[in-house]
Design a protein around this motif. Structure first.
Motif, PDB file in Angstrom:
ATOM      1  N   ILE A 242      17.882  25.832  31.022  1.00 54.50           N
ATOM      2  CA  ILE A 242      19.189  25.746  31.680  1.00 54.50           C
ATOM      3  C   ILE A 242      20.104  26.596  30.840  1.00 54.50           C
ATOM      4  O   ILE A 242      20.106  25.995  29.634  1.00 54.50           O
ATOM      5  CB  ILE A 242      19.518  24.622  32.250  1.00 54.50           C
ATOM      6  N   VAL A 243      20.914  27.418  31.039  1.00 52.49           N
ATOM      7  CA  VAL A 243      21.905  27.990  30.223  1.00 52.49           C
ATOM      8  C   VAL A 243      23.634  28.104  30.603  1.00 52.49           C
ATOM      9  O   VAL A 243      24.225  28.477  29.761  1.00 52.49           O
ATOM     10  CB  VAL A 243      21.458  29.636  29.878  1.00 52.49           C
ATOM     11  N   SER A 244      23.755  27.643  31.952  1.00 51.74           N
ATOM     12  CA  SER A 244      25.183  27.824  32.296  1.00 51.74           C
ATOM     13  C   SER A 244      25.112  26.562  33.579  1.00 51.74           C
ATOM     14  O   SER A 244      24.393  25.974  33.910  1.00 51.74           O
ATOM     15  CB  SER A 244      25.348  28.913  33.126  1.00 51.74           C
ATOM     16  N   PRO A 245      26.529  26.017  33.595  1.00 55.48           N
ATOM     17  CA  PRO A 245      26.702  24.941  34.417  1.00 55.48           C
ATOM     18  C   PRO A 245      26.367  25.219  35.827  1.00 55.48           C
ATOM     19  O   PRO A 245      26.033  24.386  36.717  1.00 55.48           O
ATOM     20  CB  PRO A 245      28.392  24.546  34.221  1.00 55.48           C
ATOM     21  N   SER A 246      26.645  26.545  36.185  1.00 58.62           N
ATOM     22  CA  SER A 246      26.571  26.972  37.518  1.00 58.62           C
ATOM     23  C   SER A 246      24.987  26.733  38.116  1.00 58.62           C
ATOM     24  O   SER A 246      24.796  26.439  39.202  1.00 58.62           O
ATOM     25  CB  SER A 246      26.639  28.296  37.893  1.00 58.62           C
ATOM     26  N   GLN A 247      24.088  26.510  37.083  1.00 60.47           N
ATOM     27  CA  GLN A 247      22.714  26.347  37.671  1.00 60.47           C
ATOM     28  C   GLN A 247      22.329  24.952  37.802  1.00 60.47           C
ATOM     29  O   GLN A 247      21.266  24.840  38.477  1.00 60.47           O
ATOM     30  CB  GLN A 247      21.807  26.681  36.256  1.00 60.47           C
ATOM     31  N   LEU A 248      23.234  23.966  37.747  1.00 67.22           N
ATOM     32  CA  LEU A 248      23.143  22.869  38.391  1.00 67.22           C
ATOM     33  C   LEU A 248      22.996  22.984  39.849  1.00 67.22           C
ATOM     34  O   LEU A 248      22.293  21.749  40.387  1.00 67.22           O
ATOM     35  CB  LEU A 248      24.261  21.853  38.070  1.00 67.22           C
ATOM     36  N   THR A 249      23.551  23.783  40.382  1.00 66.05           N
ATOM     37  CA  THR A 249      23.483  23.865  41.982  1.00 66.05           C
ATOM     38  C   THR A 249      22.763  25.005  42.288  1.00 66.05           C
ATOM     39  O   THR A 249      21.938  25.371  43.245  1.00 66.05           O
ATOM     40  CB  THR A 249      24.925  23.921  42.489  1.00 66.05           C
TER      41      THR A 249
END
Length: 318
Positions: A242-249
């Motif tokens: 995972i590389v960015s906060p947006s990937q949580l969703t």
């Protein structure tokens, strides 16, 4: 060599990764840059994705919109050839049902055969963005199993229309298929999904590459279920840092995977992209070390927008 042979003959933990063809009009240099960063880890192969054409609307000079069909990332066959020629690394292009006719697939197989590229990953592919469900092209394939049938016939010396080739090449295609530890999103349950996967293996697939997952126990449970179903081919785990906060969703929504609570908890503590990437590297490296410790022979990495993170994971693991 085939992918199973590459894994078997490799003297250590295998490493492979995936790249995307450049956007239309962009340079192939970005792919070379990614490979240059990762080649020190002796990749056994590099996957090259394939993308369907999509329906788009373009504004004309008179202000009216016109429908057009456009492919944003052409060039899979050429990119595969460039990689294999430049680096001597086995290139494995994706061949997909989505957006392609049997004839177009046949032309791709002919080109790949001429180029000496004989390892493939066969996939159904995603539905078009404007469609609610997957709809095959006219004279196309509805399922990966049908696509396998065309490749098998090509190997036997027959074209898609059933006519016999005058000269049958001795370069036979070897191919793998995708597997889903958390099931394909269109499957009613995992058992049915594995039944279809078994049919693909019985039809000639020589290995399986899994969709990304973030909980190793789901991978091992999937492998156990596949073995009980009589699937004996290599099942290569696919990992993505995972590389960015947006990937949580984005990742759960796009790829229909669950993120473990411990991972989510650590990501929620991050207040910038750098700390998010660090957590992603640490979690992915933890997964990779555990997989190798428990007997996995090779790991595949999804490196889209994550080449630097994959390199950091590889430094830790390989």
């Amino acid at each position: 060599m085939t992918i199973p042979e590459l894994i078997k003959n490799h003297g250590g933990a295998g490493f492979s990764f995936e790249v995307l063809p450049p956007l239309k009009g962009k340079s192939i240099g970005q792919i070379f840059s990614a490979i240059d960063k990762l080649r020190e880890f002796d990749p056994l192969w590099v996957n090259i994705t394939t993308h369907r054409s999509e329906l788009v609307f373009k504004c004309n000079a008179d202000g009216l919109y016109e429908r057009a069909v456009e492919r944003s990332r052409p060039g899979t066959v050429a990119v595969a050839a460039a990689i294999q020629h430049r680096y001597g690394i086995e290139a494995v292009p994706h061949i997909i049902c989505s957006g392609f006719t049997r004839t177009e697939t046949e032309y791709a197989l002919i080109d790949l055969n001429f180029l000496g590229i004989t390892n493939l990953l066969l996939l159904r592919g995603d539905k078009a963005k404007h469609e609610n469900r997957f709809v095959p092209m006219e004279n196309g394939h509805a399922h990966a199993l049908e696509l396998q049938g065309q490749v098998n016939k090509f190997n036997e010396g027959y074209f898609a229309d059933g006519s016999k080739m005058e000269v049958v090449s001795d370069r036979r295609f070897s191919y793998g298929v995708a597997g889903y530890p958390e099931k394909h999103d269109e499957a009613p349950n995992l058992d049915i999904d594995i039944q279809y996967l078994k049919k693909k293996i019985d039809a000639g697939a020589e290995y399986i590459v899994t969709q990304m997952f973030f909980d190793n126990e789901k991978y091992f449970a999937f492998v156990d279920a596949c073995r009980r179903a009589g699937i004996t081919v290599p099942i290569i785990p696919g990992l993505k840092p995972i590389v960015s906060p947006s990937q949580l969703t984005v990742l759960p929504k796009t790829f229909h995977v669950d993120l473990p609570s411990d991972l989510v908890s650590e990501l929620m503590k991050c207040n910038d992209s750098a700390s998010t990437r660090q957590v992603g590297v640490e979690w992915c490296a933890m997964q990779a070390r555990d997989l190798l410790r428990r007997g996995v022979e090779s790991i595949h990495f999804y490196s889209l927008n994550a080449v630097d993170s994959v390199k950091e994971v590889a430094k830790i693991v390989y």
